[in-house]
Design an enzyme around this catalytic site. Structure first.
Site, mmCIF file in Angstrom:
data_model
loop_
_atom_site.group_PDB
_atom_site.id
_atom_site.type_symbol
_atom_site.label_atom_id
_atom_site.label_comp_id
_atom_site.label_asym_id
_atom_site.label_seq_id
_atom_site.Cartn_x
_atom_site.Cartn_y
_atom_site.Cartn_z
ATOM 1 N N HIS A 371 10.354 -7.479 2.719
ATOM 2 C CA HIS A 371 9.505 -6.701 1.815
ATOM 3 C C HIS A 371 9.077 -7.438 0.566
ATOM 4 O O HIS A 371 8.589 -6.816 -0.375
ATOM 5 C CB HIS A 371 10.244 -5.441 1.359
ATOM 6 C CG HIS A 371 10.241 -4.334 2.364
ATOM 7 N ND1 HIS A 371 9.217 -3.422 2.439
ATOM 8 C CD2 HIS A 371 11.113 -4.013 3.337
ATOM 9 C CE1 HIS A 371 9.486 -2.566 3.418
ATOM 10 N NE2 HIS A 371 10.634 -2.905 3.974
ATOM 11 N N LYS A 676 -2.630 5.348 -0.477
ATOM 12 C CA LYS A 676 -2.695 6.773 -0.827
ATOM 13 C C LYS A 676 -3.965 7.073 -1.622
ATOM 14 O O LYS A 676 -4.629 8.086 -1.390
ATOM 15 C CB LYS A 676 -1.465 7.172 -1.661
ATOM 16 C CG LYS A 676 -0.120 6.958 -0.963
ATOM 17 C CD LYS A 676 1.037 7.118 -1.964
ATOM 18 C CE LYS A 676 2.339 6.552 -1.425
ATOM 19 N NZ LYS A 676 3.377 6.385 -2.478
HETATM 20 C C1 LIG Z 1 3.840 5.286 -3.009
HETATM 21 C C2 LIG Z 1 4.848 5.309 -4.085
HETATM 22 C C3 LIG Z 1 5.296 4.110 -4.648
HETATM 23 C C4 LIG Z 1 4.756 2.764 -4.234
HETATM 24 O O1 LIG Z 1 3.651 2.442 -5.044
HETATM 25 P P1 LIG Z 1 3.021 0.964 -5.073
HETATM 26 O O2 LIG Z 1 1.779 1.134 -5.871
HETATM 27 O O3 LIG Z 1 2.746 0.589 -3.658
HETATM 28 O O4 LIG Z 1 4.018 0.095 -5.735
HETATM 29 C C5 LIG Z 1 6.225 4.172 -5.663
HETATM 30 N N1 LIG Z 1 6.692 5.345 -6.110
HETATM 31 C C6 LIG Z 1 6.276 6.523 -5.604
HETATM 32 C C7 LIG Z 1 6.821 7.790 -6.150
HETATM 33 C C8 LIG Z 1 5.345 6.541 -4.571
HETATM 34 O O5 LIG Z 1 4.958 7.716 -4.052
#
Ligand SMILES: *Cc1c(COP(=O)(O)O)cnc(C)c1O
Length: 827
Positions: A371, A676
Site C-alpha cells: 500500500h 468517491k
Molecule cells: C476514503 C477515506 C479515506 C481515504 O482518503 P484518501 O483521499 O484516499 O487518502 C480516509 N478517511 C476516510 C474517512 C475515508 O472515507
C-alpha cells in the site's frame, strides 16, 4: 464441538425470518424495546430506541447469516480470508437497512411509533477501527465480497478504542479517546466459546519424535482471543457474510509449564498486561513506530485467525496439502505478514508436516497487497524484539531466508550486494525483519493498488524481487463501494441516475456509462445541478449544527479531506488560499473579482507527528483570519470541521465541486477519496499520481485539472539537487504568500508559531510543494474560468460520474478473483 458445526446443527431447524411488513416491523421493534432493552416506548431513551431498532434490523438478517455460514462450511470450496489490522466501517444502521431493503418499512414503522428515524440514525457512533484509506478499503472490500456472494471472511481486531476523536483547542488538534462501545454495540456477537489461545515469549527446544528431530515452542505467557462476529450483508442479495474481530482477554488458568518455566513473576506480570493487546488502534497512518504492543496486536489477530480457519472451517480429516485449493489469505499491507511464519509453525510443529511440504502449502495460501511507496512506511521489526516475543517465528523466518537466498545464489552466483539487498533480514541500522520482503517471498502474488503504484513497486521498491519472480507482481486498482458512497451518501444523485439508466447500477457500476448521453441534455444538467445545490444546503445545515461553521452560499465547494501527511501536501492548498487572501488584503485584487469559494478541510494527524499538527494549526489560524476579515466580503471561507471520519465523508463529498488530489507524484499509492469524489460529480484538480492517472484517462483530459511534475520529473529534479529557495525567489506570488505566513499575520503577530512550517518548505521541502506551486495556481485559475460557465461545468461533472464506474470495489474484487485468488464462481 466447533461453533460452525454447532450452527450447522442449529440450522437444521429452519430459522423463520420475521415478517417484512410495517406491522410486523413495529411488533418486532416493540418486542426488542420491551424485552431486550427492558423499557416501555413511553419511557425509552433515544439510545434505547436506536438499540431496539438495530436489533430489529439484525434479526431480519439473522436467518440469512446462519444459512450462509452453514452453506459456506458445507460447500468446502475455495474461500478468501481477508486479513487486515484495520476496518474503517462507518455507520452500520444505514448500511444494513439499505442492504436488507428495509429502509422504507423501518421509516414507516418508526413514524407509527412517533419516532424520527433520521434522529436515530444520527445517534450511532461509527466503529472507527481504522486510520484512513487502508482501513476503509478493507471495509469496501468486505461489502463487495458479500454483495458478489463470494465465500469469504474478514479477520481483524476489535479495538476497544478506535481512531481518536479529534477536537480543536485554540486551533490545535487535541485527541480524545474514541469510546465507540460506551452505549453498547448492537451489531456484534461475541463468541467466547470459540476463543483461541495466543502465546508469546519463552523459548524453543528440540526433541526427537521417532527418528525425526522436531521443535517445540515453550511460550512464557498467553492471552485469549475472543471473536466478535459482525454481519456483512450483501446488497439486496439476501447474503450475509462475516467479519470476525478478535478481542484480547487475560486467561484465567495458567499453563502448568509456565509455572515451571522459571520466571513466575514475569509470567504473571505479562499475563495482567495481556488484555491490553486489543485496547487501542495505533493512530499512525503510513509511519509504523516499531512498538512492541503493535507487534503483539499483529501476531494476536493473525494467530487467532489462522487457527480459527484451520480448526473450524475445514471438514474433518482435511488433507492439508490441499490447503491452497481451499483458502487464500490476503494480506492487507504488511501488518498481518507474521501469519506466514505462523502457518509454517502450525503445519510443521503442530501438525507434523515436513518443512518442504509446509513451505509448498504456505506459498500457495498467501497473497500480499502493498500500500505504499514511502520507504519509511515499509515495516521492519527488530530481530531482538521479534526474537523475544516470538522466538520460534524468528527461527522460521531465518530458515525461510536462508533457503530463499540459496535460490538467489543459484541464479546469480555470489553476487553479495544483490544478496544483501534481497535478504529478508536487514543488517543496518540494526538487524531487522523486512516484512514486505517476507510477504513477497511467501506470497503467490504481490499487488500494488493502482497502475502507477504497481509499476513503481516493480521498478523502484522491489526491483530485485520483480526480476527474480517473474509473473508474481500484478496490479489491482482500488475501488470504493457504490452502495455506501453513492447510494447512501447521495440519495439525490442516486435517484437521478436510476431515472436515467434504470435500476441495478448499484451492483453493476459500468451502467453509469448510460449517463454519458445525458451530459448533453439541458434538462438533465439542470436536475443534476439542483441535486448538487441541495447537497450543499444539506452540508450547510450539517456543519452549522455539528460545529457552528458557516458554508458560503452559492460558493464553489473546494474540498480536501484525507489524513494529514506532508506527502499529501495540504500545505500546497494552504499556500493557494493564502495567496488569494494576500491579493485581496494588499488591495491588488478586488474581492469582487475572486470566485467565491468555501474551502473545506478534514484531516487527522498522528498524535506524534509534530509537523502535521502544526499544519492543522496553521489551517485553522488562516481560517479564523480570512473568515473574519471584512475586506474578503465573505467570498472566501476556510472551514475545518474536526474529526473527519466516514460519516463526515458521506456528507461532504456529495456537496463538493472540486476534489483536491494534490500529492507529490510518485507518493500516493492509489487514493480512494479521489474515486468517491469523481463518482459524486466533483471535478478533480490533481497530480499525475496514484489512481488519479486512471481517473484522468477515463474521464478525459478536458474534464480533469492536471498540474505538477510527473514522477520522472520529480526524480530528475531530485537528482540534480532540489533547492526550494530558488522557487521562492523566482515566484512573486509564492514569496508573498510565504512571507505573509512568516510575518505572523495568522498568529497574532508572533513570527515563531509557524516558523517551522515556513523554514521546512524553504530549506527542506521533501515533497516539493514550492516546485509545484506555480503550476497549481495556474490550474486553479483554470478552475475559476471553468466554473464561470456553469453549464459546461455540470456537463464535465456528469461525464465524471458516467465514466468512473470502473472504480467500484466490485471491479477490484473481480480483479482479485481472476488474477490472484482463483476462487470458483459464487453460487
Ligand atoms: C476514503 C477515506 C479515506 C481515504 O482518503 P484518501 O483521499 O484516499 O487518502 C480516509 N478517511 C476516510 C474517512 C475515508 O472515507
Amino acid at each position: 464441538m466447533s461453533e460452525i458445526r454447532a450452527t450447522h446443527t442449529l440450522a437444521l431447524a429452519p430459522v423463520i425470518p420475521p415478517a417484512s411488513t410495517v406491522d410486523g416491523f413495529v411488533q418486532e421493534f416493540l418486542n426488542n424495546l420491551n424485552f431486550r432493552q427492558g423499557v416501555a416506548l413511553s419511557s425509552s431513551s433515544q439510545n434505547d430506541r436506536y438499540l431496539a431498532l438495530a436489533q430489529t434490523v439484525r434479526d431480519y438478517l439473522m436467518a440469512r447469516w446462519l444459512e450462509d455460514q452453514r452453506a459456506q462450511f458445507e460447500r468446502q470450496s475455495k474461500g478468501v480470508c481477508y486479513l487486515s489490522a484495520e476496518y474503517l466501517l462507518g455507520r452500520q444502521l444505514d448500511n444494513n437497512l439499505l442492504a436488507s431493503d428495509l429502509g422504507g418499512i423501518a421509516a414507516e414503522a418508526m413514524s407509527v411509533c412517533g419516532i424520527d428515524l433520521d434522529e436515530l440514525r444520527g445517534l450511532e457512533v461509527e466503529p472507527g477501527l481504522g486510520n484512513g484509506g487502508l482501513g476503509r478499503l478493507a471495509a469496501c472490500f468486505v461489502d463487495s465480497l458479500a454483495t458478489m456472494s463470494v465465500p469469504s471472511i474478514g479477520y481483524g481486531i476489535r479495538y476497544e478504542y478506535g481512531i481518536f476523536r479529534q477536537t480543536f483547542v485554540d486551533g490545535q488538534q487535541a485527541e480524545q479517546p474514541d469510546q465507540w462501545l460506551a452505549l453498547g454495540s448492537p451489531w456484534e456477537f461475541p463468541h467466547p466459546e470459540a476463543a483461541q489461545i495466543v502465546s508469546f515469549g519463552g523459548h524453543t527446544e528440540r526433541y526427537q519424535d521417532g527418528d525425526v528431530e522436531r521443535t517445540r515452542w515453550i511460550p512464557a505467557w498467553n492471552v485469549q482471543a475472543v471473536p466478535y462476529n459482525y454481519m456483512v450483508p450483501g446488497y439486496h442479495n439476501g447474503r450475509v457474510n462475516t467479519l470476525r474481530l478478535w478481542s484480547a482477554v487475560a486467561t484465567h488458568a495458567f499453563d502448568l509449564r509456565i509455572f515451571n518455566s522459571g520466571d513466575y513473576a514475569e509470567a504473571v506480570r505479562a499475563q495482567t498486561f495481556a488484555s491490553n493487546i486489543s485496547k487501542v488502534l495505533y493512530p499512525e497512518d503510513s509511519t509504523p513506530q516499531g512498538k512492541e504492543l503493535r507487534l503483539q496486536q499483529q501476531y494476536f489477530f493473525v494467530a487467532a485467525s489462522v487457527s480459527d480457519f484451520l480448526d473450524h472451517h475445514l471438514a474433518d480429516g482435511f488433507d492439508l496439502t490441499k490447503l491452497p485449493d481451499r483458502v487464500i489469505f490476503q494480506l492487507n499491507d504488511t501488518h498481518p505478514v507474521i501469519a506466514v511464519p505462523e502457518l509454517m509453525r502450525v503445519l510443521v510443529d503442530v501438525r507434523g508436516l515436513e518443512w518442504d511440504a509446509a513451505w509448498e502449502i504456505t506459498r500457495g495460501c498467501f497473497a500480499y497487497t502493498c500500500h505504499t511507496l514511502l520507504p519509511e512506511a515499509l515495516e521492519e521489526w527488530s530481530v531482538d524484539l521479534l526474537g523475544r516475543l516470538l522466538p520460534r517465528h524468528l527461527e522460521i523466518i531465518y530458515r525461510i531466508n536462508e533457503e530463499f537466498l540459496a535460490e538467489v545464489r543459484e541464479t546469480y552466483g555470489d553476487d553479495e550486494l544483490r544478496i544483501r539487498n534481497m535478504s529478508i533480514i536487514a543488517e543496518h541500522p540494526e538487524r531487522a525483519i523486512r516484512m514486505a520482503y517476507l510477504a513477497t517471498v511467501a506470497g503467490a502474488k504481490v499487488n500494488g493498488v493502482a497502475e502507477l503504484h504497481s509499476q513503481l513497486l516493480r521498478d523502484k521498491v522491489l526491483p530485485d524481487f520483480a526480476a527474480f519472480f517473474p509473473g508474481k507482481f500484478t496490479n489491482v486498482t482500488n475501488g470504493v463501494t457504490p452502495r455506501r458512497f453513492l447510494r447512501l451518501a447521495n440519495p439525490g444523485l442516486s435517484s437521478l441516475i436510476t431515472e436515467a439508466v434504470g435500476p441495478g447500477w448499484e451492483t453493476d457500476l459500468d451502467r453509469l456509462q448510460g449517463l454519458e448521453a445525458y451530459a448533453d441534455d439541458a434538462g438533465f444538467r439542470t436536475a443534476f445541478a439542483e441535486v448538487k445545490a441541495q447537497n450543499k444546503v444539506r452540508l450547510r445545515h450539517e456543519l452549522l449544527a455539528r460545529d457552528g461553521l458557516v458554508v458560503g452560499e452559492d460558493h464553489l465547494m473546494d474540498v480536501m479531506v484525507k489524513r494529514l501527511h506532508e506527502y499529501k501536501r495540504q500545505m500546497l492548498k494552504v499556500l493557494h488560499i493564502v495567496s488569494l487572501y494576500e491579493g485581496i488584503a494588499s488591495g491588488r485584487v478586488a474581492a469582487a473579482e475572486v470566485t467565491p469559494r468555501t474551502f473545506i478541510f478534514g484531516a487527522k494527524a498522528a498524535p506524534g507527528y509534530a509537523m502535521a499538527k502544526r499544519i492543522i494549526h496553521l489551517i485553522n489560524a488562516v481560517g479564523s483570519v480570512i473568515n473574519d476579515d471584512p475586506r474578503v466580503e465573505g467570498r472566501l471561507k476556510v472551514l475545518f470541521p474536526p474529526n473527519y471520519n466516514v460519516t463526515l465523508a458521506e456528507r461532504v463529498i456529495p456537496a463538493a465541486d472540486l476534489s483536491e488530489q494534490i500529492s507529490l507524484a510518485g507518493k500516493e499509492a492509489s487514493g480512494t477519496g479521489n474515486m468517491k469524489f469523481a463518482l459524486n460529480g466533483a471535478l478533480t484538480i490533481g497530480t499525475d499520481d496514484g489512481a488519479n492517472v486512471e481517473i484522468r484517462r477515463l474521464v478525459g483530459d478536458e474534464n480533469f485539472f492536471l498540474f505538477g511534475m510527473t514522477e520522472p520529473e520529480v526524480e530528475a529534479l531530485w537528482s540534480t539537487g532540489y533547492r526550494p529557495g530558488e522557487f521562492y525567489q523566482a515566484d512573486e506570488d509564492l514569496r508573498r504568500a510565504l512571507d505573509l505566513i512568516a510575518s505572523g499575520a495568522f498568529s497574532g503577530g508572533d513570527r515563531s508559531t509557524f516558523e517551522p512550517v515556513v523554514s521546512n518548505l524553504l530549506y527542506d521541502d521533501r515533497f516539493m510543494v514550492l516546485a509545484d506551486f506555480a503550476e497549481y495556481i495556474r490550474a486553479q485559475r483554470e478552475v475559476d474560468a471553468a466554473y464561470a460557465d456553469q453549464d459546461a461545468w455540470n456537463r464535465a461533472a456528469i461525464l465524471n460520474v458516467a465514466r468512473c464506474g470502473f472504480f467500484s470495489s466490485d471491479r477490484s474484487m473481480r480483479d482479485y478473483i481472476n488474477g490472484i485468488w482463483h476462487t470458483p464462481p459464487a453460487l
